[in-house]
Design an enzyme around this catalytic site. Structure first.
Site, PDB file in Angstrom:
ATOM      1  NE  ARG A 110      28.502 -23.928 -10.714  1.00 35.99           N
ATOM      2  CZ  ARG A 110      29.652 -23.906 -11.448  1.00 35.99           C
ATOM      3  NH1 ARG A 110      30.561 -25.053 -11.500  1.00 35.99           N
ATOM      4  NH2 ARG A 110      30.054 -23.011 -11.894  1.00 35.99           N
ATOM      5  CB  THR A 114      30.042 -24.344  -1.608  1.00 36.79           C
ATOM      6  OG1 THR A 114      28.719 -24.861  -2.241  1.00 36.79           O
ATOM      7  CG2 THR A 114      29.775 -23.913  -0.206  1.00 36.79           C
ATOM      8  CG  ASP A 206      25.062 -18.978 -16.145  1.00 41.10           C
ATOM      9  OD1 ASP A 206      24.035 -19.627 -16.458  1.00 41.10           O
ATOM     10  OD2 ASP A 206      25.355 -19.006 -14.773  1.00 41.10           O
TER      11      ASP A 206
END
Ligand code: PRP
Ligand code: URA
Length: 215
Positions: A110, A114, A206
């Site tokens: 990712r 953005t 994460d």
């Protein structure tokens, strides 16, 4: 398993063992080794639910006492497709349950600014149309990575796809359902929302970093 009319493509695996293990997984104090073991265990339990309707066929069996008829899985072997990196953590647990599964790989990360997925690898077994595919990724956040992975599989001719994750955000479930309404999503938890950086709240942080001890 629970369902909700708001999220028709979603199945939440609410089994007490899954929920117990997920709570330990969320804890920021859980070390990498335990985190990795828990991801494997939860993935295995989720796969048990996600395979509940797999087709079977009769098979003759000789027991030590007599002949009988058992059941065995029918059709081509299931294919597991982890999304790199974090999806790798889910493979071994499911493979223990379905040891003849094939394994493909999709490389995506990712973009931090953005939040859109960037493709870098794609390799899956052949005979795509006749196989069931389980796409694996612990986190369904904006849904960009999941939607992109499913699109790549469909371009390669795959028709039967399920998405298995541990934690899903409502935003991601909605996006995947909008782009791929045929893909059922199995998760251990539907969390509250995404934060401004695209992390799931309350989430578990994460997943890739916690699995591999990076960061
Ligand atoms: C994480 C996660 C998913 C993706 C989810 O991967 O494992 O693949 O983000 O986010 P999305 O639903 O908004 O697309 P990441 O890009 O951090 O890569 P990594 O697994 O290599 O750490
Ligand atoms: N990816 C992760 O690893 N965690 C999140 O919360 C969102 C995306």
């Amino acid at each position: 398993m629970s369902t909700s009319s708001q999220f028709p493509t979603l199945r939440v695996v609410s089994h007490p063992l899954v929920q117990h293990k997920l709570s330990i997984l969320r804890d920021q104090a859980t070390p990498t080794k335990i985190f990795k073991e828990l991801v494997e265990e939860i993935a295995m339990l989720m796969a048990y639910e996600a395979t509940v309707d797999m087709p079977t066929q009769d098979v003759p069996v000789e027991t030590p006492l007599e002949s009988t008829v058992g059941r065995q899985l029918r059709g081509k072997k299931l294919t597991l497709v982890p999304i790199l990196r974090a999806g790798l953590g889910m493979v071994d647990g499911i493979y223990r349950l379905v040891p003849n599964a094939r394994i493909g790989h999709i490389g995506l990360y990712r973009n931090h600014d953005t939040l859109e997925p960037v493709d870098y690898y794609f390799k899956i077994p052949g005979d795509t149309a006749d196989r069931d595919f389980f796409v694996l990724d612990p986190m369904l956040a904006t849904g960009g990575s999941a939607a992109s992975a499913v699109s790549s599989l469909k371009r390669a001719g795959v028709t039967r796809i399920r998405f298995l994750c541990l934690v899903a955000a409502p935003e991601g479930v909605r996006r995947l359902a909008a782009e791929h309404p045929d893909v059922m999503v199995f998760c251990a938890s539907l969390d509250r929302e995404l934060n401004a950086q695209g992390y799931i709240l309350p989430g578990l942080g994460d997943a890739g970093d916690r699995l591999f001890g990076t960061r």
